[in-house]
Design a protein around this motif. Structure first.
Motif, PDB file in Angstrom:
ATOM      1  N   ARG A 167       0.828  -1.210   0.000  1.00 55.77           N
ATOM      2  CA  ARG A 167       0.000   0.000   0.000  1.00 55.77           C
ATOM      3  C   ARG A 167       0.861   1.259   0.000  1.00 55.77           C
ATOM      4  NH1 ARG A 167      -5.281   1.049   1.873  1.00 55.77           N
ATOM      5  NH2 ARG A 167      -5.402  -0.934   2.969  1.00 55.77           N
ATOM      6  N   VAL A 168       1.842   1.308   0.898  1.00 54.42           N
ATOM      7  CA  VAL A 168       2.670   2.519   0.981  1.00 54.42           C
ATOM      8  C   VAL A 168       3.566   2.625  -0.264  1.00 54.42           C
ATOM      9  CG1 VAL A 168       4.367   3.796   2.333  1.00 54.42           C
ATOM     10  CG2 VAL A 168       2.591   2.499   3.501  1.00 54.42           C
ATOM     11  N   ALA A 171       1.364   3.965  -3.003  1.00 57.82           N
ATOM     12  CA  ALA A 171       0.964   5.359  -2.772  1.00 57.82           C
ATOM     13  C   ALA A 171       2.150   6.298  -3.007  1.00 57.82           C
ATOM     14  CB  ALA A 171       0.413   5.516  -1.357  1.00 57.82           C
ATOM     15  N   CYS A 189      -4.416  12.865   0.040  1.00 56.60           N
ATOM     16  CA  CYS A 189      -5.026  11.529  -0.133  1.00 56.60           C
ATOM     17  C   CYS A 189      -5.332  10.899   1.208  1.00 56.60           C
ATOM     18  CB  CYS A 189      -4.055  10.630  -0.902  1.00 56.60           C
ATOM     19  SG  CYS A 189      -4.451   8.860  -0.819  1.00 56.60           S
ATOM     20  N   SER A 191      -7.335   6.960   2.224  1.00 56.82           N
ATOM     21  CA  SER A 191      -7.875   5.768   1.582  1.00 56.82           C
ATOM     22  C   SER A 191      -9.390   5.677   1.719  1.00 56.82           C
ATOM     23  CB  SER A 191      -7.229   4.553   2.235  1.00 56.82           C
ATOM     24  OG  SER A 191      -7.670   3.377   1.632  1.00 56.82           O
ATOM     25  N   TYR A 196      -8.479   1.579   6.936  1.00 58.18           N
ATOM     26  CA  TYR A 196      -7.176   2.255   6.840  1.00 58.18           C
ATOM     27  C   TYR A 196      -7.352   3.769   6.989  1.00 58.18           C
ATOM     28  CZ  TYR A 196      -2.294   2.632   5.600  1.00 58.18           C
ATOM     29  OH  TYR A 196      -0.944   2.848   5.645  1.00 58.18           O
ATOM     30  N   THR A 198      -4.741   6.143   7.780  1.00 56.25           N
ATOM     31  CA  THR A 198      -3.584   7.011   7.490  1.00 56.25           C
ATOM     32  C   THR A 198      -3.720   7.584   6.082  1.00 56.25           C
ATOM     33  OG1 THR A 198      -2.142   5.682   8.892  1.00 56.25           O
ATOM     34  CG2 THR A 198      -1.052   7.035   7.249  1.00 56.25           C
ATOM     35  N   GLY A 199      -3.330   8.849   5.933  1.00 54.70           N
ATOM     36  CA  GLY A 199      -3.313   9.464   4.607  1.00 54.70           C
ATOM     37  C   GLY A 199      -2.031  10.256   4.450  1.00 54.70           C
ATOM     38  N   TYR A 200      -1.976  11.090   3.440  1.00 60.94           N
ATOM     39  CA  TYR A 200      -0.760  11.873   3.231  1.00 60.94           C
ATOM     40  C   TYR A 200      -1.042  13.151   2.452  1.00 60.94           C
ATOM     41  CZ  TYR A 200      -0.697   9.964  -1.551  1.00 60.94           C
ATOM     42  OH  TYR A 200      -1.032   9.616  -2.840  1.00 60.94           O
ATOM     43  N   TYR A 208       6.668  13.444   0.783  1.00 61.37           N
ATOM     44  CA  TYR A 208       5.485  12.626   1.086  1.00 61.37           C
ATOM     45  C   TYR A 208       5.317  12.623   2.612  1.00 61.37           C
ATOM     46  CZ  TYR A 208       2.764   8.181   1.048  1.00 61.37           C
ATOM     47  OH  TYR A 208       1.812   7.185   1.197  1.00 61.37           O
ATOM     48  N   ARG A 210       3.250  11.625   5.771  1.00 61.32           N
ATOM     49  CA  ARG A 210       2.197  10.730   6.236  1.00 61.32           C
ATOM     50  C   ARG A 210       1.510  11.337   7.468  1.00 61.32           C
ATOM     51  NH1 ARG A 210       3.679   5.638   7.941  1.00 61.32           N
ATOM     52  NH2 ARG A 210       1.821   4.744   7.002  1.00 61.32           N
ATOM     53  N   ARG A 224      -8.466  10.967  -3.641  1.00 61.69           N
ATOM     54  CA  ARG A 224      -7.288  11.807  -3.887  1.00 61.69           C
ATOM     55  C   ARG A 224      -7.723  13.134  -4.490  1.00 61.69           C
ATOM     56  NH1 ARG A 224      -4.716   6.623  -4.537  1.00 61.69           N
ATOM     57  NH2 ARG A 224      -2.724   6.782  -3.474  1.00 61.69           N
TER      58      ARG A 224
HETATM   59  C1  PML Z   1      -4.871   3.829  -0.412  1.00 64.36           C
HETATM   60  O1  PML Z   1      -4.423   2.761  -0.067  1.00 64.36           O
HETATM   61  O2  PML Z   1      -5.973   3.920  -0.943  1.00 64.36           O
HETATM   62  C2  PML Z   1      -4.099   5.077  -0.178  1.00 64.36           C
HETATM   63  C3  PML Z   1      -3.107   4.904   0.868  1.00 64.36           C
HETATM   64  C4  PML Z   1      -2.655   6.193   1.460  1.00 64.36           C
HETATM   65  C5  PML Z   1      -1.742   6.137   2.645  1.00 64.36           C
HETATM   66  C6  PML Z   1      -0.518   5.300   2.505  1.00 64.36           C
HETATM   67  C7  PML Z   1       0.412   5.465   3.698  1.00 64.36           C
HETATM   68  O3  PML Z   1       0.174   4.860   4.736  1.00 64.36           O
HETATM   69  O4  PML Z   1       1.429   6.169   3.561  1.00 64.36           O
END
Ligand code: PML
Length: 257
Positions: A167-168, A171, A189, A191, A196, A198-200, A208, A210, A224
């Motif tokens: 995932r990371v 992204a 962004c 998710s 989940y 966490t975003g960024y 980037y 987080r 996004r």
């Molecule tokens: C997603 O999976 O849809 C976006 C993930 C964003 C965050 C990723 C991270 O943990 O850095």
């Protein structure tokens, strides 16, 4: 790959899952299988529409980009997370009005049916106006992956930070390409995956960043926003987001997570 429930996206189905790979011909079969599995086992539910497109990309057309540096801002909760995101976006040159609107769109569900979009919102960095011509589809970033020799090395580098996962990696690859695309000022962004949170925020200036809480656990809403300035048309901008790119590790190591 794109998957939806309630029919195809173009017939109003709601988006479940999507993904992109850019791989040598010998890996196509395996990678397609992986993407199909991802769609079928998605937390948002079982899709009843699944579309996989496979196309040849000439090797000489593939550009190489260095991954953005990664950092993390510690926040206590969702409110603080969103306010930190707005603060970073403002520092990156986005108007506060546009940053707040972006947060509000992702929080309320940016597609016309109030759900998640298949692609991203394109937002004027000054006015906060949404520019994408199809607000259910948005714009898609495609033909992006890690250089096959670089991904394992990157995973080794960041394993101790707990972020050596698909995932990371995906992204970060996407954000790097988006931020390097002419016209982009920054990206926000989080998710749409209910589990989940966490975003960024990504920009050339900050890399980037987080943010551990940007949504409520259990919410299927997210997506996004690409903040742009000075693009001629969204169609041209999307074409640039679809040029083939392979990601390399960041040149100067700065994993301050
Ligand atoms: C997603 O999976 O849809 C976006 C993930 C964003 C965050 C990723 C991270 O943990 O850095």
């Amino acid at each position: 790959m794109r998957a939806a429930a309630g029919g195809p996206h173009e017939a109003g189905g709601s988006h479940i899952s999507g993904g992109e790979r850019l791989v040598p011909p010998s890996e196509v079969e395996f990678r397609v299988q992986e993407l199909v599995r991802r769609a079928l086992l998605h937390e948002k539910g079982e899709p009843d529409f699944l579309c996989v497109t496979v196309e040849r990309v000439p090797q000489e057309a593939v550009r190489s980009l260095s991954a953005l540096p990664i950092s993390k801002r510690d926040v206590r909760d969702l409110e603080e997370g969103r306010s930190v995101a707005v603060e970073i976006l403002a520092e990156a040159g986005i108007s506060r009005e546009a940053a707040l609107r972006a947060v509000a769109w992702l929080a309320q569900g940016p597609a016309p049916d109030g759900g998640a979009m298949r692609g991203a919102i394109v937002m004027d960095a000054d006015t906060g106006e949404r520019l994408e011509s199809d607000p259910a589809r948005g714009v898609r970033v495609s033909r992006i992956d890690w250089h096959p020799d670089e991904l394992p090395a990157w995973q080794d580098e960041v394993r101790h930070l707990g972020i050596a996962n698909e995932r990371v990696a995906e992204a970060l690859a996407l954000a790097t390409k988006v931020v390097q695309t002419p016209g982009t000022v920054a990206e926000l962004c989080w998710s749409d995956d209910p589990g989940y949170v966490t975003g960024y925020v990504a920009s050339k200036r900050h890399g980037y960043v987080r943010i551990p809480f940007l949504k409520e656990r259990g919410s299927p809403l997210g997506g996004r926003v690409f903040f742009v300035r000075g693009i001629s048309t969204v169609e041209e901008y999307e074409t640039a987001l679809q040029t083939p790119v392979l990601l390399r590790r960041e040149e100067k190591k700065r994993h301050d997570v």
